[in-house]
Design a protein around this motif. Structure first.
Motif, PDB file in Angstrom:
ATOM      1  N   ALA A 134       0.826  -1.210   0.000  1.00 20.53           N
ATOM      2  CA  ALA A 134       0.000   0.000   0.000  1.00 20.53           C
ATOM      3  C   ALA A 134       0.859   1.258   0.000  1.00 20.53           C
ATOM      4  O   ALA A 134       0.549   2.242  -0.688  1.00 20.53           O
ATOM      5  N   GLY A 135       1.955   1.247   0.780  1.00 27.24           N
ATOM      6  CA  GLY A 135       2.838   2.400   0.813  1.00 27.24           C
ATOM      7  C   GLY A 135       3.459   2.686  -0.541  1.00 27.24           C
ATOM      8  O   GLY A 135       3.578   3.847  -0.964  1.00 27.24           O
ATOM      9  N   TYR A 136       3.872   1.635  -1.239  1.00 24.22           N
ATOM     10  CA  TYR A 136       4.422   1.807  -2.592  1.00 24.22           C
ATOM     11  C   TYR A 136       3.366   2.367  -3.532  1.00 24.22           C
ATOM     12  O   TYR A 136       3.631   3.295  -4.316  1.00 24.22           O
ATOM     13  N   SER A 137       2.150   1.839  -3.476  1.00 26.98           N
ATOM     14  CA  SER A 137       1.084   2.308  -4.367  1.00 26.98           C
ATOM     15  C   SER A 137       0.730   3.770  -4.119  1.00 26.98           C
ATOM     16  O   SER A 137       0.579   4.554  -5.053  1.00 26.98           O
ATOM     17  N   LEU A 138       0.596   4.140  -2.858  1.00 21.16           N
ATOM     18  CA  LEU A 138       0.168   5.496  -2.531  1.00 21.16           C
ATOM     19  C   LEU A 138       1.262   6.525  -2.739  1.00 21.16           C
ATOM     20  O   LEU A 138       0.971   7.715  -2.930  1.00 21.16           O
ATOM     21  N   SER A 139       2.522   6.120  -2.719  1.00 18.92           N
ATOM     22  CA  SER A 139       3.613   7.082  -2.836  1.00 18.92           C
ATOM     23  C   SER A 139       4.177   7.197  -4.253  1.00 18.92           C
ATOM     24  O   SER A 139       4.696   8.259  -4.621  1.00 18.92           O
ATOM     25  N   HIS A 140       4.071   6.130  -5.070  1.00 20.06           N
ATOM     26  CA  HIS A 140       4.725   6.156  -6.378  1.00 20.06           C
ATOM     27  C   HIS A 140       3.795   5.888  -7.550  1.00 20.06           C
ATOM     28  O   HIS A 140       4.196   6.096  -8.694  1.00 20.06           O
ATOM     29  N   LEU A 141       2.592   5.445  -7.296  1.00 17.90           N
ATOM     30  CA  LEU A 141       1.662   5.160  -8.382  1.00 17.90           C
ATOM     31  C   LEU A 141       0.539   6.186  -8.377  1.00 17.90           C
ATOM     32  O   LEU A 141       0.027   6.554  -7.327  1.00 17.90           O
ATOM     33  N   GLU A 175      12.532   8.424 -10.011  1.00 17.55           N
ATOM     34  CA  GLU A 175      13.407   8.039 -11.122  1.00 17.55           C
ATOM     35  C   GLU A 175      13.922   6.605 -10.964  1.00 17.55           C
ATOM     36  O   GLU A 175      14.151   5.908 -11.954  1.00 17.55           O
ATOM     37  N   ILE A 176      14.083   6.172  -9.706  1.00 17.51           N
ATOM     38  CA  ILE A 176      14.577   4.805  -9.466  1.00 17.51           C
ATOM     39  C   ILE A 176      13.547   3.782  -9.925  1.00 17.51           C
ATOM     40  O   ILE A 176      13.876   2.808 -10.622  1.00 17.51           O
ATOM     41  N   THR A 177      12.291   3.991  -9.551  1.00 13.20           N
ATOM     42  CA  THR A 177      11.253   3.043  -9.951  1.00 13.20           C
ATOM     43  C   THR A 177      10.970   3.124 -11.443  1.00 13.20           C
ATOM     44  O   THR A 177      10.694   2.098 -12.079  1.00 13.20           O
ATOM     45  N   GLU A 178      11.056   4.319 -11.999  1.00 16.02           N
ATOM     46  CA  GLU A 178      10.840   4.461 -13.436  1.00 16.02           C
ATOM     47  C   GLU A 178      11.942   3.760 -14.220  1.00 16.02           C
ATOM     48  O   GLU A 178      11.685   3.123 -15.255  1.00 16.02           O
ATOM     49  N   ALA A 179      13.177   3.863 -13.738  1.00 16.23           N
ATOM     50  CA  ALA A 179      14.276   3.161 -14.397  1.00 16.23           C
ATOM     51  C   ALA A 179      14.083   1.650 -14.321  1.00 16.23           C
ATOM     52  O   ALA A 179      14.383   0.916 -15.280  1.00 16.23           O
ATOM     53  N   ARG A 184      11.217   0.147 -14.231  1.00 11.88           N
ATOM     54  CA  ARG A 184      10.161  -0.181 -15.187  1.00 11.88           C
ATOM     55  C   ARG A 184      10.709  -0.231 -16.608  1.00 11.88           C
ATOM     56  O   ARG A 184      10.323  -1.115 -17.392  1.00 11.88           O
ATOM     57  N   VAL A 185      11.605   0.687 -16.930  1.00 11.38           N
ATOM     58  CA  VAL A 185      12.222   0.701 -18.256  1.00 11.38           C
ATOM     59  C   VAL A 185      13.028  -0.574 -18.487  1.00 11.38           C
ATOM     60  O   VAL A 185      13.094  -1.109 -19.602  1.00 11.38           O
ATOM     61  N   ASP A 186      13.640  -1.079 -17.429  1.00 13.86           N
ATOM     62  CA  ASP A 186      14.435  -2.305 -17.530  1.00 13.86           C
ATOM     63  C   ASP A 186      13.583  -3.556 -17.670  1.00 13.86           C
ATOM     64  O   ASP A 186      14.129  -4.670 -17.758  1.00 13.86           O
ATOM     65  N   GLY A 187      12.268  -3.401 -17.653  1.00 18.37           N
ATOM     66  CA  GLY A 187      11.404  -4.537 -17.897  1.00 18.37           C
ATOM     67  C   GLY A 187      10.673  -5.080 -16.684  1.00 18.37           C
ATOM     68  O   GLY A 187       9.977  -6.094 -16.781  1.00 18.37           O
ATOM     69  N   ASN A 188      10.814  -4.437 -15.549  1.00 20.48           N
ATOM     70  CA  ASN A 188      10.118  -4.887 -14.347  1.00 20.48           C
ATOM     71  C   ASN A 188       8.669  -4.407 -14.344  1.00 20.48           C
ATOM     72  O   ASN A 188       8.388  -3.250 -14.682  1.00 20.48           O
ATOM     73  N   GLY A 189       7.774  -5.284 -13.959  1.00 18.02           N
ATOM     74  CA  GLY A 189       6.394  -4.874 -13.752  1.00 18.02           C
ATOM     75  C   GLY A 189       6.225  -4.225 -12.396  1.00 18.02           C
ATOM     76  O   GLY A 189       7.193  -4.021 -11.648  1.00 18.02           O
ATOM     77  N   LEU A 190       4.981  -3.918 -12.036  1.00 15.54           N
ATOM     78  CA  LEU A 190       4.726  -3.285 -10.748  1.00 15.54           C
ATOM     79  C   LEU A 190       5.179  -4.178  -9.595  1.00 15.54           C
ATOM     80  O   LEU A 190       5.796  -3.704  -8.635  1.00 15.54           O
ATOM     81  N   PHE A 191       4.865  -5.468  -9.697  1.00 13.72           N
ATOM     82  CA  PHE A 191       5.273  -6.381  -8.638  1.00 13.72           C
ATOM     83  C   PHE A 191       6.788  -6.515  -8.588  1.00 13.72           C
ATOM     84  O   PHE A 191       7.383  -6.596  -7.510  1.00 13.72           O
ATOM     85  N   GLY A 192       7.424  -6.529  -9.759  1.00 11.69           N
ATOM     86  CA  GLY A 192       8.878  -6.631  -9.803  1.00 11.69           C
ATOM     87  C   GLY A 192       9.563  -5.421  -9.183  1.00 11.69           C
ATOM     88  O   GLY A 192      10.562  -5.558  -8.467  1.00 11.69           O
TER      89      GLY A 192
END
Length: 275
Positions: free
Chosen positions: A90-97, A166-170, A172-180
């Motif tokens: 939940a913390g990840y979702s509310l802070s970065h999504l 930028e860390i999470t966006e990078a 995602r660019v590397d091919g990780n999904g939300l769970f990854g």
């Protein structure tokens, strides 16, 4: 220089008094728990001379403290694991999504933190009774998760907000999904906060007596805090044995705090200064 020393003493004296007020009850309880019943009646404040360790044996064996310990360990471990898992997601979702209603969801979580359990305990008991999990591990775990999850979500959201997107966006660019991203990035980076929240929630669950008393109605399902409270009825005139039982309950908490005090302080400080 004299002003600085005076200022230090002004701060030090209240802290010393607070330390004495905190430590003395523990010292008093240890002293009384090692007395015989006769010695306690004759001299309550003086140091013990008999060292009656049998009081601890009586409190453990006759009051079935081992069973209560097992119940508390099972409920605490599972509750804390679920709280940390859900709060981290939940913390990840509310802070970065960014999603519709995220702000409202966060405000609702904040609002639930303001509601004491005494206000909602009747509906909680009714719901648990209707779904058939009263007087069971599942019912007490569900109550603990619902009660302690909002604050943990708030804390993890504040902590994760300090991690650059930028860390999470990078990732995602590397091919990780939300769970990854959550598993490979957010979990490792959130380890200090998760450890801090894990310890605090473990203390909350272990120390609880009201929720456990309402849900765990069978004597064999009692948690350790409910069990030690029952000692007062079993030993109304044997205060040393009663205090020995209390110290058996408190000892794990003291050990955990001594071992993890730096992590608790570091996690709370980090959560308070991020976001």
């Amino acid at each position: 220089m004299r002003k600085e020393k005076l200022g230090r003493w002004i701060l030090a004296i209240p802290m010393m008094l607070l330390a004495v007020a905190t430590i003395y009850p523990m010292v008093y309880a240890v002293n009384i728990s090692l007395k015989s019943r006769r010695e306690y009646v004759l001299d309550r404040l003086g140091p013990t001379t008999e060292l009656m360790f049998s009081n601890y044996v009586d409190a453990w064996v006759q009051a079935d403290m081992g069973r209560y310990y097992l119940n508390s360990i099972i409920v605490t471990v599972i509750s804390v694991a679920l709280i940390l898992l859900l709060a981290s997601m939940a913390g990840y979702s509310l802070s970065h999504l960014t999603f519709r209603g995220s702000r409202v969801t966060f405000l609702i979580i904040l609002a639930t933190m303001m509601i004491p359990f005494q206000v909602i305990m009747v509906p909680v008991i009714k719901v648990l009774s209707d779904i058939g999990i009263m007087d069971s591990y599942a019912g007490l775990i569900a109550a603990y998760v619902s009660q302690f999850l909002p604050f943990t979500v708030f804390f993890m959201t504040a902590f994760y907000s300090g991690i650059p997107k930028e860390i999470t966006e990078a990732a995602r660019v590397d091919g990780n999904g939300l769970f990854g991203v959550w598993r490979r990035i957010m979990l490792p980076l959130g380890r200090p906060a998760l450890l801090s929240m894990g310890i605090l929630n473990a203390l909350f669950c272990w120390n609880d007596i009201l929720i456990a008393l309402l849900i765990m109605q069978s004597p064999e399902n009692r948690t350790v805090m409910v069990g030690v409270s029952a000692l007062r009825g079993q030993y109304p005139d044997n205060i040393p044995t009663y205090l020995a039982g209390i110290l058996l309950v408190v000892l794990p908490l003291v050990v955990v705090y001594i071992i993890f005090q730096r992590q608790i302080t570091a996690g709370v400080t980090a959560g308070a200064t991020k976001g």
